[in-house]
Design a protein around this motif. Structure first.
Motif, PDB file in Angstrom:
ATOM      1  N   ASP A   1      -6.514   0.879  -2.880  1.00 28.85           N
ATOM      2  CA  ASP A   1      -5.911   1.353  -1.644  1.00 28.85           C
ATOM      3  C   ASP A   1      -6.995   1.905  -0.541  1.00 28.85           C
ATOM      4  O   ASP A   1      -7.896   2.665  -1.020  1.00 28.85           O
ATOM      5  CB  ASP A   1      -4.958   2.603  -1.877  1.00 28.85           C
ATOM      6  CG  ASP A   1      -4.102   3.268  -1.018  1.00 28.85           C
ATOM      7  OD1 ASP A   1      -4.647   3.236   0.121  1.00 28.85           O
ATOM      8  OD2 ASP A   1      -3.128   3.550  -1.536  1.00 28.85           O
TER       9      ASP A   1
ATOM     10  N   VAL B   1      -2.906   6.917  -5.917  1.00 30.28           N
ATOM     11  CA  VAL B   1      -2.969   5.755  -5.143  1.00 30.28           C
ATOM     12  C   VAL B   1      -3.451   4.608  -5.984  1.00 30.28           C
ATOM     13  O   VAL B   1      -4.084   4.762  -6.916  1.00 30.28           O
ATOM     14  CB  VAL B   1      -4.076   6.026  -3.856  1.00 30.28           C
ATOM     15  CG1 VAL B   1      -3.552   6.980  -2.832  1.00 30.28           C
ATOM     16  CG2 VAL B   1      -5.259   6.430  -4.422  1.00 30.28           C
TER      17      VAL B   1
ATOM     18  N   SER C   1       4.004  -0.767  -5.349  1.00 27.06           N
ATOM     19  CA  SER C   1       3.304  -1.790  -6.156  1.00 27.06           C
ATOM     20  C   SER C   1       4.504  -2.928  -6.773  1.00 27.06           C
ATOM     21  O   SER C   1       5.530  -2.691  -6.802  1.00 27.06           O
ATOM     22  CB  SER C   1       2.612  -1.240  -7.223  1.00 27.06           C
ATOM     23  OG  SER C   1       1.647  -0.358  -6.867  1.00 27.06           O
TER      24      SER C   1
ATOM     25  N   GLY D   1       3.527   4.308  -0.713  1.00 32.70           N
ATOM     26  CA  GLY D   1       3.018   3.303  -1.452  1.00 32.70           C
ATOM     27  C   GLY D   1       4.007   2.669  -2.464  1.00 32.70           C
ATOM     28  O   GLY D   1       4.753   3.338  -2.994  1.00 32.70           O
TER      29      GLY D   1
END
Length: 185
Positions: free
Chosen positions: A32, A28, A10, A8
């Motif tokens: 997500d 998360v 961002s 993940g």
């Protein structure tokens, strides 16, 4: 699962321009697609831990259930509602089970944000139990996730805020509001 969880990233978008990429190390992000799956896994584990303890006779069902052998737990998003007998031994058992759940998942239970709502429990006993559990108290009726909870059948007026919010968010033909009584929509 580990690869999905660790991949993940961002970034913050400012004026339509994405900023520096940040690699997520834990958890998360909101929205997500993995979030609901992880919630269901955690919720199922908590239910299993408490059911196994119930089968061993540790926590007792607050009332006999005809339709299910599961201990009564309601969960939505990060809210958990556990219905149990107002007894110190039961409460210490629950706290130990929640600690076990926390240790096995890494999810922490914030007892200070938790609350105890009594049904047929004296004020003195309620205060004693709440201090032992480390939580606040509240009385019925109250609103939980936008719905009124109480010991009596709710009145239509108690649903009005919910209906107003639904009306603002969804389209319905005008006759529906007339059918509902059109409480000054």
């Amino acid at each position: 699962m580990q690869a999905i969880f660790n991949s993940g990233t961002s970034s913050v978008m400012l004026n339509g321009v994405p900023g520096k990429v940040v690699h997520c190390k834990r958890g998360v992000w909101q929205g997500d697609p993995l979030s609901p799956l992880l919630f269901v896994l955690a919720a199922d584990l908590l239910q299993s831990i408490i059911n196994k303890a119930k089968d061993l006779g540790l926590p007792k069902l607050p009332i006999p259930l005809q339709c299910s052998s599961d201990f009564p737990i309601l969960q939505y998003a990060d809210d958990t509602l556990i219905i149990m007998e107002g007894c110190a031994a039961q409460l210490f058992t629950l706290k130990a089970l929640l600690h076990s759940f926390s240790e096995s998942t890494g999810l922490k239970v914030n007892f200070q944000k938790s609350m105890m709502v009594p049904i047929n429990v004296s004020l003195e006993k309620l205060n004693h139990l709440a201090r032992a559990f480390g939580c606040s108290t509240r009385n019925l009726p109250f609103t939980y996730l936008g719905l009124p909870l109480g010991l009596t059948k709710p009145k239509v007026e108690e649903f009005m805020l919910l209906l107003v919010n639904v009306r603002e968010d969804c389209y319905a033909p005008p006759y529906i509001y007339h059918w509902l009584g059109d409480y000054n929509w």
